[in-house]
Design a protein around this motif. Structure first.
Motif, PDB file in Angstrom:
ATOM      1  N   LYS A  60      39.644  14.216  -8.733  1.00 21.59           N
ATOM      2  CA  LYS A  60      39.310  14.434  -7.318  1.00 21.59           C
ATOM      3  C   LYS A  60      39.912  13.725  -6.311  1.00 21.59           C
ATOM      4  N   THR A  61      40.345  14.413  -5.428  1.00 23.47           N
ATOM      5  CA  THR A  61      40.901  13.760  -4.127  1.00 23.47           C
ATOM      6  C   THR A  61      40.224  13.808  -3.088  1.00 23.47           C
TER       7      THR A  61
ATOM      8  N   SER B 103      35.820  16.015  11.584  1.00 21.93           N
ATOM      9  CA  SER B 103      36.962  16.322  12.600  1.00 21.93           C
ATOM     10  C   SER B 103      38.395  15.925  11.985  1.00 21.93           C
ATOM     11  N   SER B 104      38.521  15.129  11.004  1.00 23.41           N
ATOM     12  CA  SER B 104      39.758  14.996  10.360  1.00 23.41           C
ATOM     13  C   SER B 104      39.802  16.087   9.265  1.00 23.41           C
ATOM     14  N   LEU B 105      38.735  16.786   8.907  1.00 22.73           N
ATOM     15  CA  LEU B 105      38.855  17.886   7.959  1.00 22.73           C
ATOM     16  C   LEU B 105      39.459  19.079   8.785  1.00 22.73           C
ATOM     17  N   ALA B 106      38.788  19.411   9.827  1.00 21.15           N
ATOM     18  CA  ALA B 106      39.357  20.296  10.752  1.00 21.15           C
ATOM     19  C   ALA B 106      40.654  20.282  11.138  1.00 21.15           C
ATOM     20  N   ARG B 107      41.255  19.070  11.375  1.00 19.90           N
ATOM     21  CA  ARG B 107      42.762  18.805  12.011  1.00 19.90           C
ATOM     22  C   ARG B 107      43.666  18.724  10.780  1.00 19.90           C
TER      23      ARG B 107
ATOM     24  N   THR C 122      41.963  15.532   3.024  1.00 22.54           N
ATOM     25  CA  THR C 122      42.058  16.428   1.987  1.00 22.54           C
ATOM     26  C   THR C 122      40.835  15.977   0.730  1.00 22.54           C
ATOM     27  N   PHE C 123      40.026  17.140   0.689  1.00 23.98           N
ATOM     28  CA  PHE C 123      38.765  16.896  -0.223  1.00 23.98           C
ATOM     29  C   PHE C 123      38.805  17.986  -1.346  1.00 23.98           C
ATOM     30  N   GLU C 124      39.269  17.544  -2.485  1.00 22.76           N
ATOM     31  CA  GLU C 124      39.327  18.639  -3.552  1.00 22.76           C
ATOM     32  C   GLU C 124      39.206  18.150  -4.831  1.00 22.76           C
ATOM     33  N   ALA C 125      39.113  18.935  -5.898  1.00 21.67           N
ATOM     34  CA  ALA C 125      38.871  18.530  -7.359  1.00 21.67           C
ATOM     35  C   ALA C 125      39.735  19.590  -8.033  1.00 21.67           C
ATOM     36  N   HIS C 126      40.268  19.281  -9.243  1.00 15.45           N
ATOM     37  CA  HIS C 126      41.271  19.943  -9.772  1.00 15.45           C
ATOM     38  C   HIS C 126      41.031  19.473 -11.342  1.00 15.45           C
ATOM     39  N   TRP C 127      41.229  20.942 -12.133  1.00 17.08           N
ATOM     40  CA  TRP C 127      41.028  20.595 -13.512  1.00 17.08           C
ATOM     41  C   TRP C 127      42.658  21.503 -14.057  1.00 17.08           C
ATOM     42  N   SER C 128      43.215  20.721 -15.018  1.00 17.68           N
ATOM     43  CA  SER C 128      44.257  21.527 -15.718  1.00 17.68           C
ATOM     44  C   SER C 128      43.800  21.359 -17.188  1.00 17.68           C
ATOM     45  N   VAL C 129      44.130  22.589 -17.594  1.00 16.51           N
ATOM     46  CA  VAL C 129      43.644  23.119 -18.932  1.00 16.51           C
ATOM     47  C   VAL C 129      44.769  22.864 -20.061  1.00 16.51           C
ATOM     48  N   SER C 130      44.795  21.923 -21.100  1.00 15.58           N
ATOM     49  CA  SER C 130      45.816  22.022 -21.878  1.00 15.58           C
ATOM     50  C   SER C 130      46.166  23.139 -22.692  1.00 15.58           C
ATOM     51  N   GLU C 131      47.332  23.332 -23.131  1.00 12.00           N
ATOM     52  CA  GLU C 131      47.735  24.539 -23.918  1.00 12.00           C
ATOM     53  C   GLU C 131      46.635  24.764 -25.425  1.00 12.00           C
ATOM     54  N   ASP C 132      46.228  23.613 -25.692  1.00 14.50           N
ATOM     55  CA  ASP C 132      45.252  23.813 -26.852  1.00 14.50           C
ATOM     56  C   ASP C 132      43.967  24.435 -26.372  1.00 14.50           C
ATOM     57  N   ASP C 133      43.757  24.513 -25.169  1.00 19.71           N
ATOM     58  CA  ASP C 133      42.481  25.117 -24.685  1.00 19.71           C
ATOM     59  C   ASP C 133      42.775  26.458 -23.909  1.00 19.71           C
ATOM     60  N   PHE C 134      43.831  26.883 -23.913  1.00 25.78           N
ATOM     61  CA  PHE C 134      44.071  28.070 -23.112  1.00 25.78           C
ATOM     62  C   PHE C 134      43.269  29.201 -23.739  1.00 25.78           C
ATOM     63  N   GLU C 135      43.174  29.368 -25.191  1.00 23.23           N
ATOM     64  CA  GLU C 135      42.280  30.324 -25.556  1.00 23.23           C
ATOM     65  C   GLU C 135      40.853  30.319 -25.735  1.00 23.23           C
ATOM     66  N   LYS C 136      40.561  28.956 -25.606  1.00 20.92           N
ATOM     67  CA  LYS C 136      39.260  28.564 -25.550  1.00 20.92           C
ATOM     68  C   LYS C 136      38.602  29.023 -24.160  1.00 20.92           C
TER      69      LYS C 136
ATOM     70  N   SER D 168      40.812  24.786  -9.113  1.00 25.49           N
ATOM     71  CA  SER D 168      40.632  24.109  -8.100  1.00 25.49           C
ATOM     72  C   SER D 168      39.500  24.323  -7.264  1.00 25.49           C
ATOM     73  N   LEU D 169      39.002  23.321  -6.543  1.00 26.21           N
ATOM     74  CA  LEU D 169      37.863  23.532  -5.794  1.00 26.21           C
ATOM     75  C   LEU D 169      38.162  22.480  -4.333  1.00 26.21           C
ATOM     76  N   GLY D 170      37.943  23.261  -3.368  1.00 26.04           N
ATOM     77  CA  GLY D 170      38.057  22.134  -2.052  1.00 26.04           C
ATOM     78  C   GLY D 170      37.399  22.528  -0.824  1.00 26.04           C
ATOM     79  N   VAL D 171      37.545  21.909   0.280  1.00 27.97           N
ATOM     80  CA  VAL D 171      36.662  22.108   1.383  1.00 27.97           C
ATOM     81  C   VAL D 171      37.802  22.385   2.584  1.00 27.97           C
ATOM     82  N   ARG D 172      37.406  23.449   3.554  1.00 24.98           N
ATOM     83  CA  ARG D 172      38.249  23.506   4.752  1.00 24.98           C
ATOM     84  C   ARG D 172      37.501  23.935   5.877  1.00 24.98           C
ATOM     85  N   THR D 173      38.027  23.988   7.118  1.00 25.81           N
ATOM     86  CA  THR D 173      37.431  24.629   8.191  1.00 25.81           C
ATOM     87  C   THR D 173      38.134  25.948   8.537  1.00 25.81           C
ATOM     88  N   GLN D 174      37.612  26.684   9.346  1.00 30.59           N
ATOM     89  CA  GLN D 174      38.063  28.098   9.834  1.00 30.59           C
ATOM     90  C   GLN D 174      39.145  27.842  10.963  1.00 30.59           C
TER      91      GLN D 174
END
Length: 198
Positions: free
Chosen positions: A114-115, A132-136, A140-154, A162-168
């Motif tokens: 999580k960032t 205000s800081s998000l809009a400008r 950065t408010f995000e979460a990231h998952w990386s899948v290992s090669e062993d789990d690609f098939e799974k 990735s999951l994140g938040v933004r404003t228009q």
């Protein structure tokens, strides 16, 4: 013999359905298969392999879905965009919706990184200026998952989530949206093919 064959067939079908792709979508799907996952509604072409869709298996928070599909690779990337969420200056409501999504994603895909950071030179360092800081663009408010090669098939070929938040827009400080992105192992070739035409 017939009984053994029936058991084998049942186990094979079960193994195919162990992983359900995001929003009922799987890596490599053709336009026709994606249309089927959207209840027969044809994907709406945007540009550069991107199509707007409305899958049957949609999440109540998300209202917009974009998929990247090429002739060579089929479906290789998915993006979901939530409805706008009304929020106070601290971003409380958006953070709550974000947290609600993290739990099922963590159960399915495991640990995430999580960032939650703000630029040092931002004028909006205090918590009361979270939106205000998000809009400008300084937060950065995000979460990231990386899948290992062993789990690609799974996970049906998924490599990143990735999951994140933004404003228009920079002037919108009372509403935000959550985005989610899924990248499959064939996304490298898919995006490379796009770059090759430049």
């Amino acid at each position: 013999m017939k009984k053994i064959f029936s058991i084998f067939t049942f186990l094979f079908i079960c193994s195919l359905s162990v992983f359900a792709g995001p929003f009922g979508l799987d890596m490599g799907m053709t336009l026709e298969e994606v249309a089927e996952a959207c209840g027969g509604i044809e994907p709406e072409y945007i540009s550069d392999d991107r199509y707007y869709i409305q899958p049957v298996k949609s999440h109540p928070l998300f209202e917009g879905y974009v998929v990247w599909i090429s002739e060579a690779e089929g479906l290789y990337y998915i993006k979901g965009i939530s409805r706008e969420i009304q929020a106070n200056d601290y971003g409380t409501e958006v953070k709550q919706e974000f947290a609600k999504l993290l739990s099922p994603l963590e159960r399915k895909y495991g640990k995430f990184a999580k960032t939650d950071k703000i630029s040092k030179d931002s004028l909006y360092q205090e918590d009361k200026y979270w939106m205000s800081s998000l809009a400008r663009g300084s937060r950065t408010f995000e979460a990231h998952w990386s899948v290992s090669e062993d789990d690609f098939e799974k996970f049906g070929g998924l490599t990143t989530i990735s999951l994140g938040v933004r404003t228009q827009a920079t002037y919108i400080t009372d509403k935000a949206y959550i985005w989610i992105e899924y990248g499959f192992v064939n996304a490298v070739k898919g995006f490379d093919n796009l770059d090759d035409v430049l």
